[in-house]
Motif scaffolding. Structure first.
Motif, short mmCIF file in Angstrom:
data_model
loop_
_atom_site.label_atom_id
_atom_site.label_comp_id
_atom_site.label_asym_id
_atom_site.label_seq_id
_atom_site.Cartn_x
_atom_site.Cartn_y
_atom_site.Cartn_z
N ALA A 248 -2.59 -3.51 -3.57
CA ALA A 248 -1.56 -3.21 -2.57
C ALA A 248 -0.29 -4.01 -2.79
O ALA A 248 0.82 -3.46 -2.79
CB ALA A 248 -2.11 -3.46 -1.17
N ILE A 249 -0.43 -5.33 -3.00
CA ILE A 249 0.77 -6.17 -3.09
C ILE A 249 1.54 -5.96 -4.39
O ILE A 249 2.72 -6.33 -4.47
CB ILE A 249 0.44 -7.67 -2.91
N TYR A 250 0.91 -5.38 -5.39
CA TYR A 250 1.62 -5.07 -6.62
C TYR A 250 2.08 -3.61 -6.66
O TYR A 250 2.57 -3.13 -7.69
CB TYR A 250 0.77 -5.40 -7.84
N ASN A 251 1.94 -2.93 -5.52
CA ASN A 251 2.38 -1.54 -5.44
C ASN A 251 3.14 -1.27 -4.15
O ASN A 251 2.92 -0.25 -3.48
CB ASN A 251 1.19 -0.59 -5.58
N GLY A 252 4.00 -2.22 -3.78
CA GLY A 252 4.95 -1.97 -2.71
C GLY A 252 4.68 -2.59 -1.36
O GLY A 252 5.54 -2.61 -0.50
N VAL A 253 3.46 -3.11 -1.15
CA VAL A 253 3.12 -3.73 0.14
C VAL A 253 3.46 -5.22 0.06
O VAL A 253 3.15 -5.88 -0.94
CB VAL A 253 1.63 -3.55 0.47
N ASN A 254 4.10 -5.75 1.08
CA ASN A 254 4.57 -7.13 1.03
C ASN A 254 3.46 -8.17 1.07
O ASN A 254 3.48 -9.14 0.33
CB ASN A 254 5.56 -7.40 2.18
N LYS A 255 2.50 -7.96 1.94
CA LYS A 255 1.38 -8.91 2.04
C LYS A 255 0.11 -8.17 2.40
O LYS A 255 0.13 -7.12 3.07
CB LYS A 255 1.65 -9.97 3.11
N ALA A 256 -1.02 -8.74 1.97
CA ALA A 256 -2.34 -8.23 2.33
C ALA A 256 -3.16 -9.38 2.89
O ALA A 256 -3.00 -10.53 2.46
CB ALA A 256 -3.02 -7.60 1.12
#
Length: 300
Positions: A248-256
């Motif tokens: 997720a964080i390497y595909n546009g999501v700021n934090k997980a």
């Protein structure tokens, strides 16, 4: 009077966080005890309604592994897992879809609507929101790998004021195909990326990612995850969760974040307090189009 002042202070402390996330989309993977305990179900619903009331856009992707395993056992259908992923036979697939798209999805939607939300329950099959192909050339049966998520359709529902509640069943390119069972953690990650979510939260039955001594690891990046997977610190059902966070964080999501869903109002504690809870995942020591990602993320 002191208790009243404390309550006011809690509200005041939450204001900067509410401002920060106003108008932002947050994907929440709902599973574990938070999904099976009646009391925690109520607390979850209250949290989601509050997020909506303060201007945030929650999107829910739910699991249902415990309920699926329970029903499969009653039907004398054997459950098999490899690295935390269910192996789905055609017989199992019928049960999986019945439980996820029918029973659980509609119960969550109904609960949220009862508490005043405008929730809509959908499956990844609906309008082919989630498309998939066989995982590892069919090694996992009807367990699939997500190939496409229709983020525009989900965002359209959000714009209309709905809270999408998504069952992780994916469509296939073949009309007669029963569809694919998607790991809910993976589905939540892919949905979060497709709709450009600010955050994705994974509710689970553990404090977060723990080291071998049982201590909470507060923050991890990709290198940390690979190291802990190699030495066995991250194993079993935790593998798809941490992999989904990194994806997720390497595909546009700021934090997980992986947080303890057994804690009442864990979602509010993560979003509206400075310390938060659980384990957060960050892109570290990287740049994107000249932007210092680490610096940017620390400000979010």
């Amino acid at each position: 009077m002191q208790k009243k002042h404390q309550k006011v202070q809690v509200l005041l402390d939450a204001i900067p966080h509410i401002k920060k996330f106003y108008g932002k989309t947050i994907v929440i993977k709902y599973g574990g005890s938070a999904q099976t305990s009646p009391d925690l179900q109520e607390k979850f619903a209250e949290d989601i309604v509050l997020l909506k009331l303060v201007g945030m856009n929650p999107v829910i992707v739910h699991g249902g592994g415990a309920r699926i395993s329970e029903l499969l056992e009653k039907l004398n259908i054997k459950s098999e897992f490899i690295d935390g992923h269910r192996v789905t036979s055609e017989e199992t697939m019928r049960v999986v879809e019945m439980v996820l798209s029918g029973d659980i999805n509609k119960n969550i939607t109904s609960l949220l609507n009862y508490h005043g939300a405008k929730a809509i329950g959908i499956s990844g099959k609906d309008s082919s929101i989630i498309k998939a192909k066989p995982k590892e050339n069919g090694k996992f049966g009807y367990t699939g790998v997500v190939t496409e998520v229709n983020g525009q359709l989900i965002n359209n529902l959000v714009k209309e004021g709905f809270i999408p509640v998504i069952a992780p069943i994916a469509d296939s390119a073949t009309p007669s195909h029963p569809g694919f069972n998607i790991n809910a953690d993976v589905a939540a990650s892919k949905v979060a990326s497709a709709i450009n979510a600010q955050k994705v939260l994974f509710l689970t039955d553990i404090k977060g990612v723990l080291d071998k001594d049982g201590n909470l690891l507060n923050s991890l990046d990709n290198n940390d995850v690979e190291k802990y997977k190699k030495d066995g610190t991250i194993a079993g059902g935790m593998i798809p969760k941490v992999d989904s966070c990194i994806d997720a964080i390497y595909n546009g999501v700021n934090k997980a974040h992986i947080i303890d869903g057994r804690v009442e109002h864990s979602i509010l504690l993560e979003l509206f307090t400075s310390d938060g809870i659980g384990t957060q995942f960050l892109r570290k020591n990287g740049t994107n189009n000249g932007i210092d990602i680490e610096k940017l993320l620390n400000e979010i």
